[in-house]
Design a protein around this motif. Sequence first.
Motif, PDB file in Angstrom:
ATOM      1  N   ILE A 191     -18.377 -25.569  14.850  1.00  0.00           N
ATOM      2  CA  ILE A 191     -18.262 -27.062  14.837  1.00  0.00           C
ATOM      3  C   ILE A 191     -18.273 -27.414  13.332  1.00  0.00           C
ATOM      4  O   ILE A 191     -19.568 -27.440  12.852  1.00  0.00           O
ATOM      5  N   LYS A 192     -17.251 -27.765  12.901  1.00  0.00           N
ATOM      6  CA  LYS A 192     -17.218 -28.231  11.431  1.00  0.00           C
ATOM      7  C   LYS A 192     -17.347 -29.579  11.186  1.00  0.00           C
ATOM      8  O   LYS A 192     -16.605 -30.396  11.715  1.00  0.00           O
ATOM      9  N   VAL A 193     -18.466 -29.773  10.489  1.00  0.00           N
ATOM     10  CA  VAL A 193     -18.566 -31.365  10.238  1.00  0.00           C
ATOM     11  C   VAL A 193     -18.928 -31.608   8.859  1.00  0.00           C
ATOM     12  O   VAL A 193     -19.788 -30.819   8.299  1.00  0.00           O
ATOM     13  N   SER A 194     -18.273 -32.547   7.997  1.00  0.00           N
ATOM     14  CA  SER A 194     -18.280 -32.632   6.786  1.00  0.00           C
ATOM     15  C   SER A 194     -19.566 -33.218   6.332  1.00  0.00           C
ATOM     16  O   SER A 194     -20.379 -33.727   7.207  1.00  0.00           O
ATOM     17  N   TYR A 195     -19.935 -33.211   5.035  1.00  0.00           N
ATOM     18  CA  TYR A 195     -21.072 -33.806   4.494  1.00  0.00           C
ATOM     19  C   TYR A 195     -21.362 -34.955   4.888  1.00  0.00           C
ATOM     20  O   TYR A 195     -22.437 -35.679   5.393  1.00  0.00           O
ATOM     21  N   ASP A 196     -20.342 -35.755   4.430  1.00  0.00           N
ATOM     22  CA  ASP A 196     -20.289 -37.261   4.618  1.00  0.00           C
ATOM     23  C   ASP A 196     -20.386 -37.607   5.944  1.00  0.00           C
ATOM     24  O   ASP A 196     -21.267 -38.331   6.403  1.00  0.00           O
ATOM     25  N   THR A 197     -19.994 -36.832   7.041  1.00  0.00           N
ATOM     26  CA  THR A 197     -19.961 -37.238   8.374  1.00  0.00           C
ATOM     27  C   THR A 197     -21.342 -37.030   9.051  1.00  0.00           C
ATOM     28  O   THR A 197     -21.970 -37.709   9.642  1.00  0.00           O
ATOM     29  N   PHE A 198     -21.801 -35.934   8.424  1.00  0.00           N
ATOM     30  CA  PHE A 198     -23.289 -35.325   8.792  1.00  0.00           C
ATOM     31  C   PHE A 198     -24.157 -36.446   8.223  1.00  0.00           C
ATOM     32  O   PHE A 198     -24.923 -36.878   9.123  1.00  0.00           O
ATOM     33  N   GLU A 199     -24.002 -36.984   7.234  1.00  0.00           N
ATOM     34  CA  GLU A 199     -25.155 -37.762   6.772  1.00  0.00           C
ATOM     35  C   GLU A 199     -25.131 -39.115   7.445  1.00  0.00           C
ATOM     36  O   GLU A 199     -25.828 -40.053   7.865  1.00  0.00           O
ATOM     37  N   LYS A 200     -23.659 -39.512   7.771  1.00  0.00           N
ATOM     38  CA  LYS A 200     -23.713 -40.962   8.576  1.00  0.00           C
ATOM     39  C   LYS A 200     -24.340 -40.568   9.794  1.00  0.00           C
ATOM     40  O   LYS A 200     -24.969 -41.746  10.086  1.00  0.00           O
ATOM     41  N   LEU A 201     -24.005 -39.612  10.386  1.00  0.00           N
ATOM     42  CA  LEU A 201     -24.834 -39.513  12.017  1.00  0.00           C
ATOM     43  C   LEU A 201     -26.343 -39.299  11.685  1.00  0.00           C
ATOM     44  O   LEU A 201     -26.873 -39.924  12.513  1.00  0.00           O
ATOM     45  N   TYR A 202     -26.547 -38.638  10.841  1.00  0.00           N
ATOM     46  CA  TYR A 202     -28.088 -38.168  10.887  1.00  0.00           C
ATOM     47  C   TYR A 202     -28.844 -39.305  10.518  1.00  0.00           C
ATOM     48  O   TYR A 202     -30.135 -39.566  10.932  1.00  0.00           O
ATOM     49  N   LYS A 203     -28.355 -40.400  10.144  1.00  0.00           N
ATOM     50  CA  LYS A 203     -29.270 -41.637   9.943  1.00  0.00           C
ATOM     51  C   LYS A 203     -29.835 -42.249  11.383  1.00  0.00           C
ATOM     52  O   LYS A 203     -30.599 -42.819  11.189  1.00  0.00           O
ATOM     53  N   TYR A 204     -29.239 -41.573  12.370  1.00  0.00           N
ATOM     54  CA  TYR A 204     -29.550 -42.470  13.571  1.00  0.00           C
ATOM     55  C   TYR A 204     -30.013 -41.313  14.502  1.00  0.00           C
ATOM     56  O   TYR A 204     -29.955 -41.431  15.779  1.00  0.00           O
ATOM     57  N   ILE A 205     -30.499 -40.140  13.882  1.00  0.00           N
ATOM     58  CA  ILE A 205     -31.369 -39.197  14.753  1.00  0.00           C
ATOM     59  C   ILE A 205     -32.617 -39.680  15.163  1.00  0.00           C
ATOM     60  O   ILE A 205     -33.381 -40.559  14.514  1.00  0.00           O
ATOM     61  N   ASN A 206     -32.631 -39.441  16.642  1.00  0.00           N
ATOM     62  CA  ASN A 206     -33.876 -39.850  17.274  1.00  0.00           C
ATOM     63  C   ASN A 206     -33.699 -41.486  17.562  1.00  0.00           C
ATOM     64  O   ASN A 206     -34.769 -41.984  17.973  1.00  0.00           O
ATOM     65  N   VAL A 207     -32.808 -41.971  17.228  1.00  0.00           N
ATOM     66  CA  VAL A 207     -32.417 -43.464  17.762  1.00  0.00           C
ATOM     67  C   VAL A 207     -31.309 -43.590  18.793  1.00  0.00           C
ATOM     68  O   VAL A 207     -31.651 -44.327  19.615  1.00  0.00           O
ATOM     69  N   LYS A 208     -30.219 -43.068  18.450  1.00  0.00           N
ATOM     70  CA  LYS A 208     -28.945 -42.990  19.243  1.00  0.00           C
ATOM     71  C   LYS A 208     -29.411 -41.980  20.077  1.00  0.00           C
ATOM     72  O   LYS A 208     -29.751 -40.932  20.010  1.00  0.00           O
ATOM     73  N   ASP A 209     -29.016 -42.295  21.586  1.00  0.00           N
ATOM     74  CA  ASP A 209     -29.200 -41.370  22.578  1.00  0.00           C
ATOM     75  C   ASP A 209     -27.902 -41.075  23.530  1.00  0.00           C
ATOM     76  O   ASP A 209     -27.518 -42.122  24.146  1.00  0.00           O
ATOM     77  N   PRO A 210     -27.359 -39.761  23.419  1.00  0.00           N
ATOM     78  CA  PRO A 210     -27.570 -38.798  22.650  1.00  0.00           C
ATOM     79  C   PRO A 210     -26.652 -39.022  21.389  1.00  0.00           C
ATOM     80  O   PRO A 210     -25.876 -39.842  21.286  1.00  0.00           O
ATOM     81  N   LEU A 211     -27.088 -38.327  20.166  1.00  0.00           N
ATOM     82  CA  LEU A 211     -26.175 -38.543  18.985  1.00  0.00           C
ATOM     83  C   LEU A 211     -25.341 -37.380  18.959  1.00  0.00           C
ATOM     84  O   LEU A 211     -25.783 -36.242  19.131  1.00  0.00           O
ATOM     85  N   VAL A 212     -24.153 -37.506  19.029  1.00  0.00           N
ATOM     86  CA  VAL A 212     -23.054 -36.490  18.945  1.00  0.00           C
ATOM     87  C   VAL A 212     -22.425 -35.995  17.698  1.00  0.00           C
ATOM     88  O   VAL A 212     -21.657 -36.973  17.386  1.00  0.00           O
TER      89      VAL A 212
END
Length: 387
Positions: A191-212
């Motif tokens: 699964i290819k995820v760009s650096y910018d997308t990954f960092e955008k999503l990771y800000k919500y780790i353990n907050v958004k349920d689930p984080l996809v």
Amino acid sequence: MQAKNRFVIVFVIFSVLAFNTTTSYGFTNNITVNIPSRTIYFVSQMMSKLYPIAVGKIVSTSPLGTYRIINKQVNPKWISPWTGEVIPSGPDNPLGYRWMGFYSDYGIHGNNMPSSIGTLASSGCIRMYEADVEELFDMVNYGDIVNIVYQTMFIKTSPTGGKALFVYPDFYKKGLNTRQSIKSQLQNYGIKVSYDTFEKLYKYINVKDPLVFSEGYKVVKSNELVSSDVYRSQDGQFYMDVGDLKGYLNIDDEKIKDLKSVSVDNVSYVNIDDIANLTGLKFVVDNDTNTIKMIGNVIYYDGKFLSTTNYVDYQNRDIYIPIKEFFTAAGHTVEWDSQKGVIVDGKSIKYKIYESKSYINQKDLKSLYGLNIIIDSSSNKIYIKRD
């Protein structure tokens, strides 16, 4: 947790050790409780099924490990661990009407607070919707295996083969959802995820349920990936891959023939607003995480999409089916009589009116026509089948 007389527990344990030292089991069902996703996955020789649950709070965690069903009770009483008050079976009993003990004072049981399902709410026990736990109770045997696990990451696949990584919150703070662990899973499954997308999503780790995690927008429903192939037009409209729509809902071409589609790189897409108008489903866009949530209770008849319904009570399985849609699909004649109400094949039936539309309870439908109706409360799906 269910409080018990300690002498009784000691005596029972002694009895097991004294008289069952060579205990052996035949085929055992398997019950897997996953804390982060708040689900039970039940597997037997005949079937498998996923159920939503409530689990232990952070201050009273559910016990991880492998156990066996050691007792079963219908209409259990509850003894308050704080006051010693005995609550008999009934609407005030937090255990509901079924109990399946698996370790010490811990068990799988019903509830008198259905809004808690899907949350961290218990003192360590596993709560289920009452109708779900009664169904499970009838399938579970003494000695069945109970695995309580803690898995935060799952790879999900859409009908057309798209993939995404679902990451559930690390509620018990075990340090699982690190950047490296997520990136390793993404790499392992291609699964290819760009650096910018990954960092955008990771800000919500353990907050958004689930984080996809996937590149671009995706459509999800409950614990399922509907589509990872979403096209966003220049005017901000969202379109979903037609193949994923047809595959996920198992909807006929005839039903969607009037939906306007656009073609991008030889792939056909349909507007999610048009899908909503056709099916009654709702779509909620979360631009923070590039996620579109599909919301609704989907009804299938003989495996095909029939309609949706907003009138559900999964606690008691009081689920109402649109009368016109079902009986028309089943080949029955439906009429309205100003005196008798809804008439099906010349006979009046029990019904309710919601928002100028007539519905029949799934229990009445099952009783009247001998249908096999399966309720999936984990994905909000109702399957109506002819035996």
